[in-house]
Structures are given as C-alpha cells and as structure tokens.
Design a protein around this motif. Sequence first.
Motif, PDB file in Angstrom:
ATOM      1  N   VAL A  49     -39.055  36.179  -4.309  1.00 28.79           N
ATOM      2  CA  VAL A  49     -38.079  35.264  -3.705  1.00 28.79           C
ATOM      3  C   VAL A  49     -37.835  34.047  -4.592  1.00 28.79           C
ATOM      4  N   GLY A  50     -36.587  33.595  -4.607  1.00 32.51           N
ATOM      5  CA  GLY A  50     -36.260  32.342  -5.285  1.00 32.51           C
ATOM      6  C   GLY A  50     -35.576  32.538  -6.620  1.00 32.51           C
ATOM      7  N   PRO A  51     -34.772  31.547  -7.043  1.00 35.31           N
ATOM      8  CA  PRO A  51     -34.005  31.677  -8.288  1.00 35.31           C
ATOM      9  C   PRO A  51     -34.871  31.776  -9.533  1.00 35.31           C
ATOM     10  N   ASP A  52     -35.995  31.094  -9.590  1.00 37.99           N
ATOM     11  CA  ASP A  52     -36.844  31.169 -10.789  1.00 37.99           C
ATOM     12  C   ASP A  52     -37.395  32.580 -10.980  1.00 37.99           C
ATOM     13  N   ASN A  53     -37.951  33.155  -9.915  1.00 41.44           N
ATOM     14  CA  ASN A  53     -38.472  34.523  -9.994  1.00 41.44           C
ATOM     15  C   ASN A  53     -37.358  35.512 -10.343  1.00 41.44           C
ATOM     16  N   ALA A  54     -36.196  35.336  -9.704  1.00 41.11           N
ATOM     17  CA  ALA A  54     -35.090  36.275  -9.907  1.00 41.11           C
ATOM     18  C   ALA A  54     -34.571  36.227 -11.337  1.00 41.11           C
ATOM     19  N   GLU A  55     -34.379  35.019 -11.872  1.00 43.17           N
ATOM     20  CA  GLU A  55     -33.839  34.930 -13.222  1.00 43.17           C
ATOM     21  C   GLU A  55     -34.835  35.471 -14.250  1.00 43.17           C
ATOM     22  N   ALA A  56     -36.137  35.171 -14.059  1.00 44.15           N
ATOM     23  CA  ALA A  56     -37.143  35.649 -15.009  1.00 44.15           C
ATOM     24  C   ALA A  56     -37.199  37.172 -15.026  1.00 44.15           C
ATOM     25  N   THR A  57     -37.174  37.789 -13.841  1.00 45.89           N
ATOM     26  CA  THR A  57     -37.213  39.258 -13.764  1.00 45.89           C
ATOM     27  C   THR A  57     -35.980  39.883 -14.410  1.00 45.89           C
ATOM     28  N   ALA A  58     -34.812  39.316 -14.102  1.00 48.05           N
ATOM     29  CA  ALA A  58     -33.567  39.873 -14.651  1.00 48.05           C
ATOM     30  C   ALA A  58     -33.516  39.729 -16.170  1.00 48.05           C
ATOM     31  N   ARG A  59     -33.871  38.561 -16.687  1.00 48.21           N
ATOM     32  CA  ARG A  59     -33.846  38.369 -18.136  1.00 48.21           C
ATOM     33  C   ARG A  59     -34.810  39.325 -18.840  1.00 48.21           C
ATOM     34  N   HIS A  60     -35.999  39.498 -18.265  1.00 49.01           N
ATOM     35  CA  HIS A  60     -36.983  40.396 -18.865  1.00 49.01           C
ATOM     36  C   HIS A  60     -36.435  41.822 -18.915  1.00 49.01           C
ATOM     37  N   LEU A  61     -35.832  42.272 -17.814  1.00 43.56           N
ATOM     38  CA  LEU A  61     -35.301  43.640 -17.780  1.00 43.56           C
ATOM     39  C   LEU A  61     -34.152  43.800 -18.777  1.00 43.56           C
ATOM     40  N   PHE A  62     -33.240  42.813 -18.840  1.00 45.42           N
ATOM     41  CA  PHE A  62     -32.103  42.913 -19.759  1.00 45.42           C
ATOM     42  C   PHE A  62     -32.562  42.933 -21.218  1.00 45.42           C
ATOM     43  N   GLU A  63     -33.678  42.240 -21.506  1.00 45.96           N
ATOM     44  CA  GLU A  63     -34.191  42.196 -22.881  1.00 45.96           C
ATOM     45  C   GLU A  63     -34.953  43.463 -23.249  1.00 45.96           C
ATOM     46  N   GLU A  64     -35.512  44.149 -22.219  1.00 47.29           N
ATOM     47  CA  GLU A  64     -36.354  45.310 -22.471  1.00 47.29           C
ATOM     48  C   GLU A  64     -35.576  46.610 -22.617  1.00 47.29           C
ATOM     49  N   MET A  65     -34.421  46.704 -21.948  1.00 43.87           N
ATOM     50  CA  MET A  65     -33.690  47.979 -21.961  1.00 43.87           C
ATOM     51  C   MET A  65     -32.193  47.737 -21.795  1.00 43.87           C
ATOM     52  N   PRO A  66     -31.375  48.655 -22.317  1.00 43.08           N
ATOM     53  CA  PRO A  66     -29.921  48.502 -22.141  1.00 43.08           C
ATOM     54  C   PRO A  66     -29.521  48.714 -20.687  1.00 43.08           C
ATOM     55  N   VAL A  67     -28.684  47.837 -20.192  1.00 39.13           N
ATOM     56  CA  VAL A  67     -28.225  47.909 -18.802  1.00 39.13           C
ATOM     57  C   VAL A  67     -26.706  47.790 -18.798  1.00 39.13           C
ATOM     58  N   GLU A 113     -31.356  34.301  -4.612  1.00 41.74           N
ATOM     59  CA  GLU A 113     -31.524  34.995  -5.892  1.00 41.74           C
ATOM     60  C   GLU A 113     -30.221  35.306  -6.651  1.00 41.74           C
ATOM     61  N   SER A 114     -29.126  35.596  -5.953  1.00 43.21           N
ATOM     62  CA  SER A 114     -27.975  36.234  -6.611  1.00 43.21           C
ATOM     63  C   SER A 114     -27.439  35.442  -7.799  1.00 43.21           C
ATOM     64  N   ALA A 115     -27.227  34.138  -7.647  1.00 44.97           N
ATOM     65  CA  ALA A 115     -26.631  33.368  -8.746  1.00 44.97           C
ATOM     66  C   ALA A 115     -27.578  33.264  -9.938  1.00 44.97           C
ATOM     67  N   ALA A 116     -28.884  33.279  -9.690  1.00 52.32           N
ATOM     68  CA  ALA A 116     -29.849  33.243 -10.800  1.00 52.32           C
ATOM     69  C   ALA A 116     -29.798  34.550 -11.595  1.00 52.32           C
ATOM     70  N   GLN A 174     -45.864  28.826   5.725  1.00 51.22           N
ATOM     71  CA  GLN A 174     -47.269  28.839   6.123  1.00 51.22           C
ATOM     72  C   GLN A 174     -47.962  30.178   5.853  1.00 51.22           C
ATOM     73  N   PHE A 175     -47.196  31.240   5.556  1.00 49.64           N
ATOM     74  CA  PHE A 175     -47.869  32.532   5.351  1.00 49.64           C
ATOM     75  C   PHE A 175     -47.251  33.382   4.228  1.00 49.64           C
ATOM     76  N   LEU A 176     -46.202  32.898   3.549  1.00 52.92           N
ATOM     77  CA  LEU A 176     -45.653  33.655   2.425  1.00 52.92           C
ATOM     78  C   LEU A 176     -46.254  33.161   1.111  1.00 52.92           C
ATOM     79  N   ASN A 177     -46.473  34.103   0.175  1.00 50.75           N
ATOM     80  CA  ASN A 177     -46.948  33.699  -1.149  1.00 50.75           C
ATOM     81  C   ASN A 177     -45.761  33.278  -2.024  1.00 50.75           C
ATOM     82  N   THR A 178     -46.022  32.995  -3.301  1.00 50.19           N
ATOM     83  CA  THR A 178     -44.964  32.464  -4.169  1.00 50.19           C
ATOM     84  C   THR A 178     -43.862  33.482  -4.453  1.00 50.19           C
ATOM     85  N   GLU A 179     -44.113  34.773  -4.199  1.00 53.34           N
ATOM     86  CA  GLU A 179     -43.090  35.802  -4.394  1.00 53.34           C
ATOM     87  C   GLU A 179     -42.361  36.141  -3.098  1.00 53.34           C
ATOM     88  N   GLY A 180     -42.731  35.441  -2.011  1.00 53.60           N
ATOM     89  CA  GLY A 180     -42.058  35.686  -0.745  1.00 53.60           C
ATOM     90  C   GLY A 180     -42.646  36.821   0.058  1.00 53.60           C
TER      91      GLY A 180
END
Length: 272
Positions: free
Chosen positions: A64-82, A184-187, A219-225
């Motif tokens: 969850v969240g823009p930081d997690n979303a952007e990091a995951t997307a950038r990593h995937l785009f750098e690792e393989m053609p999409v 997440e979407s805009a990130a 109160q009960f979600l971790n940093t990834e939601g």
Amino acid sequence: MTTARPPRTSQVRGASLAIFVATQAEMKPLATALQSTCRSASRSDAMVRFGIEGRDLLLARTGVGPDNAEATARHLFEEMPVAAALSLGVAGGLSPQVQTGDLILADQVILRRGSGQGLHGEKGSMLESFPCDAGLQEAAMTVIRRLDSRYYLGPILTVDRIIRTAEEKRVLAAESGAVALDMESAAIASAASACSVPFLAIRGVLDPVHEDLAIGFDQFLNTEGEPHLPRLMRYLITHPFTLPYLVGLGLRTKTICARLGLLLRGLSTTLS
C-alpha cells in the motif's frame, strides 16, 4: 497542477502486460479469475505470471502507498521489457454519482502528497497528473461495455494515507476534481512515464463518498498494508463491534477484484 507527457505509444501487441495491485486481498481474486483460462502460471509471494491467448501477464503486488507502488513498478520496468502497465484494485468514491462496486476507468491519475510536493519534489506542485493511454482506455471501455458493467470515466486521485471520513473525501474531491481516490495509481503512472510505458488505471469503488471507514487500520496493518495478525487480534478484542464491518469490506474487495479479473481476462484477449 503539473501534467506529465503521455507515453510513447499505445501499441501493446506481443509483449508482457504488467498488472499492479496493492494487497494480497486484491491479488488473490484477480489471480483466481485468471487461472481458470491460463495456459501456464508461475507464482511467488509478490508476483504471478500467466499466459492467456498468447498474452504474457505479470501480476505484481506492490504494497500500500505511493512509495511502495513506485518502487515496485520501477524495479519491474528495469528488470524486464513491459509493453503496458495497469493499476487495478479498490478505490474510495469522491463523486456522489459513483456507488459501491462501480468501476472507475481513469482518463488521468493525479498524485497528491501530504507535504504538498509531487514524487520528485517539485516545489509548489501539490498536484501532479499523468494522462492514461488512449488506446488502452478504448480497449478497456469496449470490454466493460461487453460485460455490461456500470462504470465512470474520470480522474483518479492518489494520496499517501488512508482517507477515513466523508468530510475528508469531499475536501479532496473539491481540490482535485477526481471521481475516486486510491494510494498507488499515480505513483505507478510516474514510474511508467519515466520508462515510456503506456499506463491505465481501472479501480472498483469500495466505499462511496458519503461513507466513513469506521476502522482504525493503522492499528493493525503493517507498512505494506497487510494485516499483522497479533495486532489485528488485539484490535478486534478491544473493538469487537468493528468485526462485521471489517468482514463486509473484505467481501466487497473480493467481489470487486473478481470482476476486475474478468475484465482483465477480456482485455488480455482484446490486446492479443
């Protein structure tokens, strides 16, 4: 508001389609809907690969969240053609016209940081928008109409925290002009724009604009939601009256994401 340039092209035939969702609760029903027709599938905790009608799909969980979303997307785009990227999952309604279960087909996504800055720290740019790919949008609209699903076309706002009250939603609607909000979407669109990957967001409305979320998620979600089980149990022991509402939100999420899975299956075939 600043606006990013549109990506290079809407030609997506023959290459992998990257699908991003935030949580396990959104990923599981989507994966179930796709598995019924997939030719092959491989999975890890955060990514599932499918092959449908000649189309390779990568279903990735961002957290969850823009930081997690952007990091995951950038990593995937750098690792393989999409060839193209889609942001799917649930959203909160900002327009009084949209109701629970309605689909929101984004024409643009807008990033709003609580600090008043966009992802890359441009001073004075509280809102940063990214246009969605017109070709993907047209293909998705064709599938949605074929499925006879109720939908709205309009902007989706991305924020960096859970918006719990109807009053906050109305303020954000007036500020942004968006019809729905997520985290997440805009990130993901920002990462896609940086890598010239066509992008589209399709979200299902979980809570309409007039509904308060009567849950203390922090109160009960971790940093990834994702739910932290011991914290969740402690929360439910001290707030037992929230259990039916929490279960109801889970069922709504499952229903919405199962519909998005059917839409994605049709869209994959259309783009093949």
